[in-house]
Design an enzyme around this catalytic site. Sequence first.
Site, mmCIF file in Angstrom:
data_model
loop_
_atom_site.group_PDB
_atom_site.id
_atom_site.type_symbol
_atom_site.label_atom_id
_atom_site.label_comp_id
_atom_site.label_asym_id
_atom_site.label_seq_id
_atom_site.Cartn_x
_atom_site.Cartn_y
_atom_site.Cartn_z
ATOM 1 N N LYS A 207 0.994 -1.199 -0.096
ATOM 2 C CA LYS A 207 0.097 0.067 -0.112
ATOM 3 C C LYS A 207 0.823 1.125 -0.111
ATOM 4 O O LYS A 207 0.590 2.106 -0.698
ATOM 5 C CB LYS A 207 -0.978 -0.045 1.195
ATOM 6 C CG LYS A 207 -1.684 1.244 1.430
ATOM 7 C CD LYS A 207 -2.589 1.357 0.362
ATOM 8 C CE LYS A 207 -3.468 2.903 0.596
ATOM 9 N NZ LYS A 207 -4.241 3.270 -0.830
ATOM 10 N N ALA A 255 -0.397 17.910 -14.767
ATOM 11 C CA ALA A 255 0.567 18.884 -14.109
ATOM 12 C C ALA A 255 -0.542 19.420 -13.324
ATOM 13 O O ALA A 255 -1.715 20.030 -13.633
ATOM 14 C CB ALA A 255 1.190 19.583 -14.969
ATOM 15 N N CYS A 263 -4.377 10.894 2.139
ATOM 16 C CA CYS A 263 -3.437 9.600 2.043
ATOM 17 C C CYS A 263 -1.840 9.852 1.588
ATOM 18 O O CYS A 263 -0.943 9.823 2.354
ATOM 19 C CB CYS A 263 -3.897 8.534 0.851
ATOM 20 S SG CYS A 263 -5.579 7.980 1.340
HETATM 21 N N1 LIG Z 1 -9.456 8.204 2.232
HETATM 22 C C1 LIG Z 1 -9.166 7.462 1.464
HETATM 23 O O1 LIG Z 1 -9.138 8.011 0.300
HETATM 24 C C2 LIG Z 1 -8.169 6.323 1.907
HETATM 25 C C3 LIG Z 1 -7.946 5.415 0.683
HETATM 26 C C4 LIG Z 1 -7.365 4.300 1.252
HETATM 27 C C5 LIG Z 1 -6.806 4.088 2.609
HETATM 28 N N2 LIG Z 1 -7.028 4.814 3.683
HETATM 29 C C6 LIG Z 1 -6.731 4.420 4.886
HETATM 30 O O2 LIG Z 1 -8.053 4.125 5.488
HETATM 31 C C7 LIG Z 1 -7.959 4.523 6.894
HETATM 32 C C8 LIG Z 1 -9.069 5.374 7.092
HETATM 33 O O3 LIG Z 1 -9.161 6.222 6.282
HETATM 34 P P1 LIG Z 1 -10.440 7.225 6.210
HETATM 35 O O4 LIG Z 1 -10.078 8.384 5.512
HETATM 36 O O5 LIG Z 1 -11.514 6.661 6.128
HETATM 37 O O6 LIG Z 1 -10.471 8.047 7.628
HETATM 38 P P2 LIG Z 1 -11.477 8.970 8.424
HETATM 39 O O7 LIG Z 1 -10.905 9.834 9.337
HETATM 40 O O8 LIG Z 1 -12.546 9.228 7.605
HETATM 41 O O9 LIG Z 1 -12.321 7.745 9.132
HETATM 42 C C9 LIG Z 1 -12.033 7.167 10.409
HETATM 43 C C10 LIG Z 1 -13.154 6.832 11.363
HETATM 44 O O10 LIG Z 1 -12.713 5.698 12.427
HETATM 45 C C11 LIG Z 1 -13.680 6.219 13.510
HETATM 46 N N3 LIG Z 1 -12.832 5.610 14.585
HETATM 47 C C12 LIG Z 1 -11.672 5.857 15.267
HETATM 48 N N4 LIG Z 1 -11.331 5.063 16.329
HETATM 49 C C13 LIG Z 1 -12.245 4.388 16.314
HETATM 50 C C14 LIG Z 1 -12.778 3.147 17.297
HETATM 51 N N5 LIG Z 1 -11.760 2.771 18.155
HETATM 52 N N6 LIG Z 1 -13.899 2.280 17.052
HETATM 53 C C15 LIG Z 1 -14.712 2.881 16.208
HETATM 54 N N7 LIG Z 1 -14.467 3.996 15.440
HETATM 55 C C16 LIG Z 1 -13.469 4.647 15.408
HETATM 56 C C17 LIG Z 1 -13.548 7.911 13.641
HETATM 57 O O11 LIG Z 1 -14.424 8.358 14.242
HETATM 58 C C18 LIG Z 1 -13.598 8.164 12.251
HETATM 59 O O12 LIG Z 1 -15.185 8.260 11.905
HETATM 60 C C19 LIG Z 1 -6.641 5.101 6.787
HETATM 61 O O13 LIG Z 1 -5.679 4.393 7.274
HETATM 62 C C20 LIG Z 1 -6.342 5.825 5.429
HETATM 63 O O14 LIG Z 1 -5.055 6.028 5.395
HETATM 64 C C21 LIG Z 1 -8.016 5.968 2.851
#
Ligand SMILES: NC(=O)c1ccc[n+]([C@@H]2O[C@H](COP(=O)([O-])OP(=O)(O)OC[C@H]3O[C@@H](n4cnc5c(N)ncnc54)[C@H](O)[C@@H]3O)[C@@H](O)[C@H]2O)c1
Length: 433
Positions: A207, A255, A263
């Site tokens: 990743k 560009a 991310c």
């Molecule tokens: N956003 C993207 O496009 C994307 C793409 C691929 C991977 N990721 C990865 O996925 C992961 C999540 O990213 P995101 O953008 O969805 O984050 P986000 O901040 O939008 O969502 C995370 C959620 O987790 C909840 N949370 C935290 N601790 C918790 C717990 N113990 N129990 C229940 N809920 C809990 C928070 O309240 C929040 O709503 C990250 O590691 C990110 O790097 C994100």
Amino acid sequence: MRIVMIGSGYVGLVSGTCFADFGHEVVCVDKDQRKIDALNEGIMPIYEPGLEQLVAKNVAEGRLKFTTELESAAPFADAVFIAVGTPSRRGDGHADLSYVYAAAKEIGQLIRPGAVVVTKSTVPVGTGDEVERIIRSVRDDFEFYVASNPEFLREGAAIDDFQRPDRVVIGVNEPEAAHVLNEIYRPVTTNSAPMLQMARRASELTKYAANAFLATKICFINEISDLCERVGADVGDVALGIGMDKRIGSSFLNAGPGYGGSCFPKDTLALLKTAQDHDASLRIVEAVVAVNDSRKRGMGRKVVHAMGGDVHGKSVALLGLTFKADTDDMRDSPSLAIVQTLQDAGISVRAYDPEGMANARTMMTEVTFCEDPYDAMTGTDCAVIATEWAAFRALDLQRTKDLLKEPLMVDLRNVYSRAEMEGHGFRYHAVGH
Ligand SMILES: NC(=O)c1ccc[n+]([C@@H]2O[C@H](COP(=O)([O-])OP(=O)(O)OC[C@H]3O[C@@H](n4cnc5c(N)ncnc54)[C@H](O)[C@@H]3O)[C@@H](O)[C@H]2O)c1
């Protein structure tokens, strides 16, 4: 399959909803009571095309539920996915794994024997080992499995990416975990997306390597675009010319003002930290991070330059605030640095974004947020396109010219063509030509 998704943000909500749409029984859990209340009323916490309808359909058909109570769902789950945030840790740029580990601790007390705990969050190599250790510390009386399944969806195209991925990567150290993940993903893998099975550590690293490579492509074309400007070449032509080479590929060669979002910025930094911890040199990624950082303010300076340099007391209409179109995500958006640079030069900013303004209001000060692009441009000295929203691709150019004090546009996304804009009497500045 019965699935629990911990974290109902971009990734958790989209993945959970799509799994439900595959026919699985899914419970999305989040600590944020307001988010869960809103979801239970059919209100989406994020803007993502098509998501609201897909959630409504799967809730109505009884396959998708939202709760704050992990204990009501986890004991019945075949797989518990962790999709919580892994932001940059304040101060040092390492991935902050505190949410992942907190979730692991909660899961340990609740899972049933044979359950698979799957890390979907983007986590540094070796995190799965620690998740396993944490769960084992509260649950040493039966077998469970810890797997990695990184997510490659793009905001703005998240549902399509999830339903029709280029590939699904699973990192598993035991056949039992592979079996459960194969069952979960069967609807997409039978539709020809390859399922790549590898060891957990390789999957975790895949990743970061993917994001670092894509970030490198963006920075590469941005530097080439600077050279194009100096030598009088069009970066669009160059990008087309190299992108058609299958070994290079045409995506991520637009560009622009640099990468942002939730991310690439944090993941490139976290990868560097992992490399440092293991005495490995990633000098290309180091350069990418530096190039991108300087690019964002550089775009602000480009606007100042286009306005003649003597800009104190002037105003700019900033069209677009989010890091890309079709999302309301403002995390690490280049517009944050651009606004700061303009304000530092004494320029006042009027801004409009179709979906990002609610988030932007919490991150920007002394910006006037406007009703629409024309409201933003009224009486300003220069229009700047910072995000490639469809709404900015078909501006009424005569009206635009009438509203601006001067017919000056800086197009940081190369949405328009020079011939078109100059034909309408604009002074037009783009990126890389
Ligand atoms: N956003 C993207 O496009 C994307 C793409 C691929 C991977 N990721 C990865 O996925 C992961 C999540 O990213 P995101 O953008 O969805 O984050 P986000 O901040 O939008 O969502 C995370 C959620 O987790 C909840 N949370 C935290 N601790 C918790 C717990 N113990 N129990 C229940 N809920 C809990 C928070 O309240 C929040 O709503 C990250 O590691 C990110 O790097 C994100």
